[in-house]
Design an enzyme around this catalytic site. Structure first.
Site, mmCIF file in Angstrom:
data_model
loop_
_atom_site.group_PDB
_atom_site.id
_atom_site.type_symbol
_atom_site.label_atom_id
_atom_site.label_comp_id
_atom_site.label_asym_id
_atom_site.label_seq_id
_atom_site.Cartn_x
_atom_site.Cartn_y
_atom_site.Cartn_z
ATOM 1 C CD GLU A 33 -4.589 -5.825 2.591
ATOM 2 O OE1 GLU A 33 -5.377 -5.030 3.158
ATOM 3 O OE2 GLU A 33 -3.370 -5.850 2.832
ATOM 4 C CD GLU A 62 -3.043 -0.971 2.253
ATOM 5 O OE1 GLU A 62 -2.845 -0.224 3.229
ATOM 6 O OE2 GLU A 62 -4.107 -1.586 2.078
#
Ligand SMILES: *[C@@H]1O[C@H](CO)[C@@H](O)[C@H](O)[C@H]1NC(C)=O
Ligand SMILES: *[C@@H]1O[C@H](CO)[C@@H](O)[C@H](O)[C@H]1NC(C)=O
Ligand SMILES: *[C@@H]1O[C@H](CO)[C@@H](O)[C@H](O)[C@H]1NC(C)=O
Length: 820
Positions: free
Chosen positions: A265, A196
């Site tokens: 995710e 991320e």
């Protein structure tokens, strides 16, 4: 006999494959070689495994959040639920607790974990990071990394890049030396570098861009032989797949038309903070999101988490994340199937697999004939093929109460080797995170005039700190003045001074280090700004630069009180039930384990705040904070989900039960040690097995045939839906509390018969299910007869699961203290 259903065929196939694998394993050496070596590549449409485009279901499972003894069962349950892949982060701070000192043992035995995934016939997606976030302490970075001279994390900084490269290379080399990559016959098919980073890259300016490019190049240069992924990284280079994290990723497109669409995710729940409500994501919403992702060209979807588990010890992230990492995942913290979620999605996965060859063979998803009708069909068919089960967890009379306790008080302020400094030192710089606790002690003189000033003006002076995180307690002259929870906020603590010298002790605590955001190395903990005494006769007194005596940690931590040690410096004494408890005390007792093999939990809702150990193993922090009264509205799964939408525990403790892994217990004489900070005494503690006692399932008759939602691309007979019931491992269905084929009303534990009801319902179900761990029944007139023509019927069942009889028996005998 009705024709076999597709679901049945699938199960049969899985069983056959599992048996074959088992046979293969028996004749294969344990070292690697779980598969025939195969290559992994990708195109714009899919990940390509051994030449085949695939649609892969991936199950997030972090190895240190369970024990090695739990791994095989969790992996097997993931596989049974339809997973092709297990995904995990790599936890740097667990593997390298001190620079150059490695730990690949126990819960950190990553090689063993990867091999177990391989021997189950599943693939592995390894997210090396080494930044993990993951609501894990310091995002997975070792705290010593802060002390590397000149270091700045996650930017174009030579010392950081050197450390990162060393660790990433070490993990890749380790996997390769154990032959764990696909091309070596191992299970690893994908790797991730960074995590991320795109979310924070702009905060680092040009250094961020340069670092991202370096990280990609460095990873790729390791020649691991499988594709690399960067999630939330829209500027990832051509040779790295950028991927999506979120509640929904159907609308996501990678940054190049040569890359497949990957959902790293899929947030199937959310994490929980102390004093917060507990989030849940409804199975219906999750199933819809997954179905739509694959419909719109997705190639891999990873449940974050399939099993969340437990933040044992002090591994929880922060600030203020709780010890449980249940996450409302498909398998609960204890390793039990979470219904209806697990079953619902298992059926969806089976349906997706039936469509897999058809879907991936089409070059571009918009060419698949998925009109508006089918799109609706995808949503409704989930309900049709899903077994809408619900369950409740109930404790039966197998609970164990601790009997007699011994105690020893923790000294307030100073107990051992100290350090004195004119000023406030940053918390982490001093503790190096070897303990949550840092004591600061100083002295302040109050004159007769000061005392009479406060008496005359009827005021109380205070200690004021500009900014504090996460939690602190203040003592004056040995007495607790108060404790405060913070998040870099101002603290004002009233203090009662006496004439003469006053001892002031500040206890700064961490409750999980920051795990998200830019500039983590600068984040720190404890106090910031000025520390002042306010409300004094001559104005504020700045004590920031006073002489402070520092003491790291607790005496009990360093004298190993948690392992029950007793010596002349740390002496346990009887704690009679009617005695007044001291604050900051250690308590110790012994208990017998609940019989059987069910998972075990300890109820600490009667305690205040502290930490708990069993047989020297650190279970974690506990804290009896209550969630806000409001916000727990009825959950409507329709519309977009967010983590505040479907919450529970309003007005109740955020966490009451704490997981004690079975493998940490012996049958009797287990050492339980509690460090309690408040004046709560350990008189209301119980240790109990956890299992599912009531299971329900409700499945409508076949009015949307299974093959409707695949756009009619499947041929063959339409499958009659099945109702499926399953108790926990080793438990059996002991009674059918409700069964009705017809138009039953209500929901789990509140079922009632409707106008239409087949008299055979109860006997059919009893015959198929009683005494078994699991059973399935076709939902059709062929089985039950037709109680009402031209009405769409539903089968609803509620059953009771019971533990193996000998468990209960052995408990009774151990409880009556005869033998064990
Ligand atoms: C994988 O790809 C490499 C490089 O193209 C090739 O040499 C090797 O034979 C392939 N292995 C398999 C199992 O297909
Ligand atoms: C922590 O220590 C380092 C040197 O070891 C220093 O550079 C840094 O400023 C300190 N941090 C704080 C917040 O005091
Ligand atoms: C405390 O000491 C630091 C470092 O010597 C100094 O920068 C600061 O101004 C001092 N603060 C006060 C209130 O004297």
């Amino acid at each position: 006999m009705a024709p076999r259903t597709s679901t049945f065929r699938l199960r049969w196939m899985i069983t056959t494959v599992a048996l074959t694998l088992l046979l293969l394993l028996i004749i294969r050496p344990c070292n690697g070689n779980f598969f025939k070596p195969f290559n992994v590549s990708y195109d714009h449409r899919a990940i390509i495994i051994d030449g085949q485009r695939r649609m892969l279901i991936s199950a997030g499972l972090h190895y240190p959040r369970a024990t090695p003894e739990m791994w095989p069962n969790l992996i097997a349950k993931s596989k049974e639920g339809g997973a092709d892949v297990i995904e995990t982060y790599v936890f740097w701070n667990g593997h390298e607790p001190a620079k150059g000192e490695y730990n690949f043992e126990g819960r950190y035995d990553i090689v063993k974990f990867v091999k177990q995934v391989g021997s189950a016939g599943l693939y592995l997606f390894l997210r090396i990071g080494p930044y993990a976030c993951a609501e894990w302490n310091f995002g997975g970075f070792p705290v010593w990394l802060r002390d590397v001279p000149g270091i700045e994390f996650r930017t174009d900084n030579a010392p950081f890049k050197e450390e990162m490269e060393r660790f990433v290379k070490m993990i890749v080399d380790l996997m390769q030396s154990e032959s764990l990559f696909s091309w070596q016959g191992g299970p690893i098919i994908l790797l991730q570098i960074e995590n991320e980073y795109g979310n924070i890259e702009s905060e680092y300016g040009s250094g961020g861009k340069a670092y991202m490019a370096w990280a990609a190049q460095m990873a790729f240069g390791l020649s691991a032989g499988v594709p690399w992924i960067m999630c939330q990284q829209t500027d990832a280079p051509e040779y790295i797949i950028d991927a999506c994290n979120g509640y929904y990723c159907d609308a996501f497109s990678p940054n190049s038309d040569k890359k497949p669409k990957i959902w790293t995710e899929n947030w199937d729940g959310w994490y929980t903070s102390w004093g917060g409500r507990v989030p849940h994501r409804p199975a219906e919403d999750l199933a819809f999101a997954v179905a739509r992702f694959f419909q719109r060209g997705g190639s891999l979807s990873n449940y974050y988490m399939y099993y969340g588990g437990t933040n044992f010890g002090r591994t929880s992230g922060g600030p203020n994340q709780i010890t449980s990492y249940d996450y409302d995942a498909l398998i609960d913290e204890y390793g039990l199937l979470r219904q209806p979620k697990w079953g619902h999605l298992k059926d969806l996965h089976a349906a997706i697999k039936l469509c897999e060859p058809a879907l991936v063979s089409v070059e571009s998803p918009q060419y698949i004939s998925l009109g508006p009708l089918q799109e609706v069909g995808a949503q409704t068919s989930i309900k049709t093929i899903g077994q809408d089960a619900a369950f409740s967890q109930e404790m039966i009379q197998r609970k164990v109460m601790a009997q007699s306790w011994t105690t020893v008080p923790e000294p307030i302020g100073v107990w051992g080797k100290t350090f004195t400094y004119q000023g406030i030192l940053e918390h982490l710089n001093f503790t190096k995170d070897l303990s949550d606790y840092l004591w600061y002690t100083t002295r302040q003189f109050a004159s007769d005039e000061d005392i009479s000033f406060w008496e005359k003006s009827n005021t109380t002076p205070a200690l004021t700190i500009d900014s504090m995180r996460d939690f602190m307690c203040t003592f004056i002259n040995g007495q607790l003045a108060g404790c405060t929870k913070g998040d870099w906020e101002k603290v004002v603590q009233p203090l009662k001074f006496v004439q003469g010298y006053n001892d002031i002790v500040l206890l700064s605590q961490t409750v999980g280090l920051q795990n998200y955001g830019a500039f983590l190395e600068k984040d720190g903990a404890g106090f910031r700004g000025q520390v002042k005494l306010t409300g004094w006769r001559n104005g504020d007194i700045d004590i920031t630069n006073s002489s402070w005596t520092y003491q790291v940690g607790l005496k009990g931590e360093f004298s190993e009180a948690y392992a029950g040690k007793d010596d002349k410096h740390f002496r346990w004494k009887e704690f009679p039930h009617d005695s007044t408890p001291n604050i900051f005390s250690w308590y110790k007792t012994y208990f017998d384990a609940p019989a059987g093999t069910d998972p075990v939990a300890i109820d600490l809702s009667g305690m205040g705040k502290g930490q708990v150990w069993v047989n020297g193993q650190h279970i974690g922090r506990y804290w009896s904070l209550t969630a806000p009264e409001d916000g727990c509205n009825t959950c409507d799964y329709r519309g977009a989900y967010d983590s505040d939408k479907c919450v529970t525990n309003c007005g109740q403790l955020t966490q009451s039960w704490y997981h004690i892994p079975r493998s940490w217990l012996q049958p009797s004489n287990n050492l339980l040690v509690i460090f309690e900070e408040t004046d709560k005494a350990p008189l209301r503690i119980s240790i109990e097995p956890r299992f599912t006692s009531t299971i329900c399932s409700e499945v409508p008759q076949d009015h949307y045939p299974l093959n409707a939602w695949s756009g009619g691309q499947l041929s063959g007979p339409s499958a009659a839906p099945e109702l499926y019931l399953q108790c926990d491992d080793g438990h059996t269905i002991s009674s059918i509390e409700f069964a009705s084929y017809g138009t039953p009303q209500g929901y789990c534990q509140k079922f009632s018969q409707g106008n239409c009801h087949a008299e055979s319902s109860s006997s059919v179900i009893s015959k198929a299910c009683l005494g078994k761990n699991s059973c399935s029944i076709q939902v059709s007139d062929d089985i039950f007869g037709d109680p009402c023509r031209n009405v769409i019927k539903t089968l609803a069942v509620q059953a009771k699961c019971s533990p193996p009889v000998d468990n209960v028996f052995s408990y009774i005998s151990s409880n009556s203290k005869t033998e064990m």
